[in-house]
Write a protein that holds these residues in place. Structure first.
Motif, PDB file in Angstrom:
ATOM      1  N   TYR A  93      -3.652   9.597   1.296  1.00 19.33           N
ATOM      2  CA  TYR A  93      -2.320   9.237   1.777  1.00 19.33           C
ATOM      3  C   TYR A  93      -1.473  10.505   1.802  1.00 19.33           C
ATOM      4  O   TYR A  93      -1.167  11.068   0.770  1.00 19.33           O
ATOM      5  N   SER A 118      -3.543   1.613   5.394  1.00 15.59           N
ATOM      6  CA  SER A 118      -3.752   0.207   5.022  1.00 15.59           C
ATOM      7  C   SER A 118      -4.407  -0.567   6.149  1.00 15.59           C
ATOM      8  O   SER A 118      -5.086  -1.565   5.909  1.00 15.59           O
ATOM      9  N   THR A 170       0.837  -1.208   0.000  1.00 18.03           N
ATOM     10  CA  THR A 170       0.000   0.000   0.000  1.00 18.03           C
ATOM     11  C   THR A 170       0.866   1.249   0.000  1.00 18.03           C
ATOM     12  O   THR A 170       0.625   2.194  -0.767  1.00 18.03           O
ATOM     13  N   LYS A 182       1.053   3.950  -3.154  1.00 14.22           N
ATOM     14  CA  LYS A 182       0.693   5.362  -2.973  1.00 14.22           C
ATOM     15  C   LYS A 182       1.852   6.281  -3.351  1.00 14.22           C
ATOM     16  O   LYS A 182       1.661   7.312  -4.001  1.00 14.22           O
TER      17      LYS A 182
END
Length: 422
Positions: A389, A353, A301, A305
């Motif tokens: 994010y 995440s 994750t 990102k």
């Protein structure tokens, strides 16, 4: 015979109707709002969990029903930080909910499922030394080796213009790392051409079976029975993982290498404690699952990102090159810890995440609990519900950052937080 069937049907209808009436109008939680079906039957929660994203759906439903929401006749979801501190804090009297955690066990309980505080504390002391900072640093060469092997494979696929399955790739790396750490020998998942291991099938089958075992405990006993009589028509993920653990212990016993489980067994010996084979296998299963998937989810994750944020990704590379000038550099972990942007990127990856993507329900203690005007009787099951994010949110030293840190619990919190968080 027809009259007997009719009588049985009438009794079943009457029983069902009485349960519905009780849950809606008499139950101590009758005043807590929630979806109609959730208030009368556990089937609503089971169907929600089978869809695969219950935490997100429940959080969305809180917008409609408020801070407290009934998600089954005897289970409440609370989206409130104050409640989280009470339920999961160091001095909490809320125990793990038996129906939920029992489903993660096979032949014996493990550190994740143990409900008795004294037994949990004893088990945690036996394992915690293996996860000390000193032991992690001692093991860092192995971690770097697995990381470099993965980077080589990713580079090869990139050169050949092949898709890189980030989650499966990191899953192979973390499986090899945790098996090396726990048993002293890697599973060699990284050597597979397609980033796949049969152990992943065991993990997936075990994970997918958990909701069935939680809501229909008899299915667990039927699966045990079928395994005992070698009836293999139904995949038993826990049995497969137990075999992997047993093979790991055999490899470990034939080696002189330091391992997490050798450390645990030695710690038990010093305290004159005996660890059964079933207990060790149960602990090994949870280490394999937790040590593989939670870390792989967070890493894949985070990288996914960052690849969409080239500016920050470049700054991160520049920061890391200050202590890691070449691909073969292996700076000590304490130097990596001191890099603020790296720390921020990892924190944000863990936050978004949420590696532990299951509910962690707790049961109201014997004296009951009153919260914001509602009284919850003993036995009520409660859990708090906690998405850009943005790693830069962790860089500036502000009151907001301090508040975020006080509520940053990707590994749970209190005495039951993940022992492998380092």
């Amino acid at each position: 015979m027809a009259a007997l069937y009719l009588l049985f049907g009438a009794a079943l209808v009457l029983y069902t109707l009485s349960v519905v009436i009780y849950n809606l109008y008499i139950h101590p939680l009758k005043d807590i709002p929630g979806p109609f079906l959730a208030r009368i039957t556990r089937w609503w929660l089971f169907v929600l969990e089978m869809r695969g994203n219950p935490h997100s759906e429940i959080l969305e439903l809180h917008k409609e029903y408020g801070v407290m929401m009934r998600i089954s006749p005897n289970e409440i979801s609370i989206a409130d930080l104050e409640a989280s501190s009470v339920i999961y804090g160091q001095t909490s009297k809320f125990e793990k909910s038996h129906y939920f955690y029992r489903s993660f066990e096979d032949q014996a309980s493990n550190l994740f499922t143990i409900r008795d505080r004294q037994q949990h504390s004893q088990d945690k002391r036996l394992i915690s030394h293996a996860f000390s900072r000193a032991n992690i640093i001692q093991h860092q060469t192995s971690i770097y080796d697995h990381g470099l092997y993965l980077m080589d494979k990713i580079a090869q696929r990139a050169e050949n213009d092949r898709t890189i399955p980030l989650f499966n790739a990191f899953r192979c790396m973390t499986l090899d790392t945790i098996s090396d750490f726990a048993f002293g020998k890697s599973t060699d998942a990284l050597k597979s051409e397609d980033f796949h291991s049969v152990i992943f099938d065991g993990i997936d089958n075990a994970t997918h079976s958990v909701p069935f075992f939680q809501h229909f405990p008899i299915l667990r006993e039927l699966l045990r029975w079928s395994s005992y009589y070698n009836i293999n028509s139904v995949p038993n993920g826990f049995l497969k993982l137990g075999q992997v653990a047993n093979d790991g212990f055999q490899e470990m016993d034939a080696s002189d290498t330091w391992t997490m489980f050798k450390n645990m067994i030695a710690s038990a010996g010093k305290k004159s404690q005996t660890l059964s084979k079933e207990h060790l296998i149960a602990e090994a299963i949870v280490m394999i699952v937790a040590g593989t998937d939670t870390t792989a989810v967070a890493l894949s994750t985070t990288l996914h990102k960052l690849l969409q944020m080239p500016e920050i990704y470049q700054k991160l590379q520049d920061e890391i090159r200050t202590i890691m000038p070449s691909i073969n550099s292996q700076p000590a972990f304490d130097k990596l810890d001191a890099l603020p942007l790296l720390d921020a990127c990892l924190k944000e990856g863990l936050r978004i995440s949420c590696p532990s993507r299951v509910r962690l329900p707790r049961t109201v203690p014997a004296e009951g609990w009153t919260f914001k005007g509602y009284h919850f009787p003993p036995g009520t099951i409660v859990f708090p519900s906690p998405m850009d994010y943005d790693p830069l949110r962790w860089i500036v030293d502000t009151d907001q950052k301090r508040e975020m840190m006080s509520n940053f619990h990707p590994f749970s919190r209190g005495t039951r937080q993940c022992i492998g968080q380092r």
